[in-house]
Scaffold this motif. Sequence first.
Motif, PDB file in Angstrom:
ATOM      1  N   GLN A 146      71.586  91.938 -76.645  1.00  0.00           N
ATOM      2  CA  GLN A 146      72.635  91.074 -76.386  1.00  0.00           C
ATOM      3  C   GLN A 146      71.994  89.653 -76.047  1.00  0.00           C
ATOM      4  O   GLN A 146      72.778  88.672 -76.881  1.00  0.00           O
ATOM      5  N   ALA A 147      70.873  89.414 -75.512  1.00  0.00           N
ATOM      6  CA  ALA A 147      70.200  88.125 -75.478  1.00  0.00           C
ATOM      7  C   ALA A 147      69.803  87.780 -77.175  1.00  0.00           C
ATOM      8  O   ALA A 147      69.922  86.478 -77.240  1.00  0.00           O
ATOM      9  N   LEU A 148      69.344  88.723 -77.849  1.00  0.00           N
ATOM     10  CA  LEU A 148      68.899  88.442 -79.394  1.00  0.00           C
ATOM     11  C   LEU A 148      70.157  87.919 -79.926  1.00  0.00           C
ATOM     12  O   LEU A 148      69.981  87.034 -80.776  1.00  0.00           O
ATOM     13  N   ASP A 149      71.175  88.636 -79.906  1.00  0.00           N
ATOM     14  CA  ASP A 149      72.364  88.069 -80.406  1.00  0.00           C
ATOM     15  C   ASP A 149      72.804  86.861 -80.121  1.00  0.00           C
ATOM     16  O   ASP A 149      73.288  86.123 -81.147  1.00  0.00           O
ATOM     17  N   LYS A 150      72.705  86.614 -78.900  1.00  0.00           N
ATOM     18  CA  LYS A 150      73.083  85.137 -78.566  1.00  0.00           C
ATOM     19  C   LYS A 150      72.176  84.081 -79.223  1.00  0.00           C
ATOM     20  O   LYS A 150      72.698  83.180 -79.491  1.00  0.00           O
ATOM     21  N   ILE A 151      70.653  84.249 -78.990  1.00  0.00           N
ATOM     22  CA  ILE A 151      69.880  83.555 -79.734  1.00  0.00           C
ATOM     23  C   ILE A 151      70.227  83.223 -81.067  1.00  0.00           C
ATOM     24  O   ILE A 151      70.263  82.199 -81.564  1.00  0.00           O
TER      25      ILE A 151
END
Length: 80
Positions: free
Chosen positions: A15-20
């Motif tokens: 999810q953090a990678l998606d946000k980035i």
Amino acid sequence: MAGEITYAQNNRDVQALDKIKSGGSEPPLWLKYRLELAYALALRSNDQVPPVLRKRMKSLIMNENWDRTSYHFLSQAVIF
């Protein structure tokens, strides 16, 4: 941003990678590669790695003039 990618990768936080990936302006090419590698490592799968990235990684590893980037990508590309 590179630190955020590393943190998300190490914690397998997709999810953090998606946000980035979805936020901000267009990142430099090396950062795009790093983000795609982070996904591969976080997911423990290279299914999402585009063929162009695989080809680029191979060219970096097969390069005769090794530099810091080559060693970094080699260490990250073991999953391939």
